[in-house]
Design a protein around this motif. Structure first.
Motif, PDB file in Angstrom:
ATOM      1  N   PHE A 187       0.721  -1.141  -0.096  1.00  0.00           N
ATOM      2  CA  PHE A 187       0.125   0.052  -0.098  1.00  0.00           C
ATOM      3  C   PHE A 187       0.765   1.248   0.157  1.00  0.00           C
ATOM      4  N   THR A 188       1.154   1.768  -1.280  1.00  0.00           N
ATOM      5  CA  THR A 188       2.296   2.744  -1.413  1.00  0.00           C
ATOM      6  C   THR A 188       1.727   4.017  -2.110  1.00  0.00           C
ATOM      7  N   GLY A 215     -13.083  -9.037   0.347  1.00  0.00           N
ATOM      8  CA  GLY A 215     -11.905  -8.570   1.179  1.00  0.00           C
ATOM      9  C   GLY A 215     -12.186  -7.225   1.696  1.00  0.00           C
ATOM     10  N   TYR A 216     -12.811  -6.298   1.043  1.00  0.00           N
ATOM     11  CA  TYR A 216     -13.100  -5.138   1.430  1.00  0.00           C
ATOM     12  C   TYR A 216     -14.138  -5.035   2.551  1.00  0.00           C
ATOM     13  N   LEU A 217     -15.168  -5.839   2.457  1.00  0.00           N
ATOM     14  CA  LEU A 217     -16.348  -5.893   3.367  1.00  0.00           C
ATOM     15  C   LEU A 217     -15.541  -6.485   4.845  1.00  0.00           C
ATOM     16  N   ILE A 231      -9.325 -15.151   2.907  1.00  0.00           N
ATOM     17  CA  ILE A 231      -9.467 -14.573   1.599  1.00  0.00           C
ATOM     18  C   ILE A 231      -8.162 -14.361   0.746  1.00  0.00           C
ATOM     19  N   ALA A 232      -7.292 -13.711   1.656  1.00  0.00           N
ATOM     20  CA  ALA A 232      -5.975 -12.873   1.258  1.00  0.00           C
ATOM     21  C   ALA A 232      -4.692 -13.993   1.131  1.00  0.00           C
ATOM     22  N   MET A 233      -5.242 -15.371   1.735  1.00  0.00           N
ATOM     23  CA  MET A 233      -4.027 -16.555   1.356  1.00  0.00           C
ATOM     24  C   MET A 233      -4.896 -17.495   0.845  1.00  0.00           C
ATOM     25  N   PRO A 234      -5.032 -17.469  -0.778  1.00  0.00           N
ATOM     26  CA  PRO A 234      -5.660 -18.369  -1.235  1.00  0.00           C
ATOM     27  C   PRO A 234      -5.298 -19.760  -1.227  1.00  0.00           C
ATOM     28  N   ASP A 281      -6.918  -7.092  -1.998  1.00  0.00           N
ATOM     29  CA  ASP A 281      -6.958  -5.606  -1.577  1.00  0.00           C
ATOM     30  C   ASP A 281      -7.005  -4.657  -2.799  1.00  0.00           C
ATOM     31  N   TRP A 282      -6.784  -5.408  -4.260  1.00  0.00           N
ATOM     32  CA  TRP A 282      -7.152  -4.435  -5.154  1.00  0.00           C
ATOM     33  C   TRP A 282      -8.192  -5.256  -6.185  1.00  0.00           C
ATOM     34  N   ALA A 283      -8.928  -4.956  -6.961  1.00  0.00           N
ATOM     35  CA  ALA A 283      -9.614  -5.498  -8.214  1.00  0.00           C
ATOM     36  C   ALA A 283      -8.492  -5.963  -9.004  1.00  0.00           C
TER      37      ALA A 283
END
Length: 278
Positions: free
Chosen positions: A120-121, A140-142, A162-165, A223-225
């Motif tokens: 996140f930069t 993830g956003y929710l 979700i972040a660790m498929p 974290d990003w589409a």
């Protein structure tokens, strides 16, 4: 053995392993230096002195800091590099990717290179189209919204799922460790505070960076589409010729834990180029 660096009455915990040029590892929010449990020993084995840091308010580092911005974290990382003698390459994940950018911009004599993992930069705007199109991004956003507003540990663990498929073999034990640490008084408040910080300070520092930067994105990062597009925007904001982007197919927000061999294969040539004479 864990060591502690005093910074204005607070403490940063870190481990140092190996001998050779210095590499500093910094994890993301809600995590600790244990996030690099696969990468740190591999780097030490490859001939580097590896300082694996608990960023402020996390892991075994102290609570009670005045702020938890990327600029704050960057100052701590620079202090660690100075304490250990530098120069160094910083490998930073998520919020610490942005912090590593600021560290490189503000301490060019100490920081020879930066590797940003799922960073996140850049300042983020709400991607309504992405939320409609991409389920993993929406999910993830929710969950992150529930963490930010309610401090929900259950929502954080759902986000991590979700972040660790694909989960590493030790994931059940690792998740239990994360849950235990975040259940300590004050730790979830730090996670919430970090969630609320803006990456704008890191984005503003991108044009001031003078060292090579490798950005590593996971193709399934929630974290990003479009994680690749986010990485390309970071590269575009750096001075021409300094940035390089790699996208690991199937990886999420934690490529160093999910695909450590792929991250190591990208990291070692970068370290050879940037720390050859350190």
């Amino acid at each position: 053995m864990t060591e502690y660096l005093d910074i204005a009455g607070n403490t940063i915990a870190y481990d140092v392993t190996g001998e050779g040029p210095l590499v500093v590892l910094a994890h993301g929010i809600g995590d600790s230096r244990h996030s690099y449990r696969f990468l740190a020993p591999a780097l030490a084995g490859a001939g580097y002195r590896v300082a694996n840091v608990d960023i402020r308010g996390c892991g075994d580092s102290s609570l009670g800091w005045d702020g938890y911005s990327r600029t704050d974290i960057a100052g701590d990382l620079v202090a660690v590099v100075r304490h250990l003698g530098g120069p160094a390459v910083i490998i930073g994940q998520s919020i610490s990717g942005g912090a590593a950018t600021i560290a490189a911009a503000t301490a060019p004599g100490l920081i020879r290179g930066v590797i940003e993992l799922a960073p996140f930069t850049r300042a983020q705007s709400v991607d309504l189209g992405g939320l409609l199109r991409v389920k993993r991004f929406r999910s993830g956003y929710l969950q992150l919204g529930q963490v930010m507003v309610r401090g929900s540990l259950a929502s954080w663990t759902k986000y991590l799922d979700i972040a660790m498929p694909a989960k590493p073999a030790d994931w059940n034990a690792e998740l239990a460790r994360i849950e235990a640490k975040l259940s300590e008084p004050g730790r979830m408040k730090v996670l919430q505070a970090m969630c609320r910080t803006s990456p704008g300070d890191a984005g503003a520092a991108l044009p001031e960076v003078a060292c090579p930067v490798l950005v590593v994105e996971g193709s399934l990062d929630p974290d990003w589409a479009d994680p690749r597009a986010e990485g390309e925007k970071i590269i575009a904001d750096l001075p021409r010729g300094l940035g390089e982007l790699a996208v690991i197919e199937g990886a999420g927000h934690y490529p160093h834990a999910q695909t450590p061999d792929r991250v190591l294969a990208l990291t070692l040539p970068f370290l050879t180029r940037t720390l050859a004479d350190a």
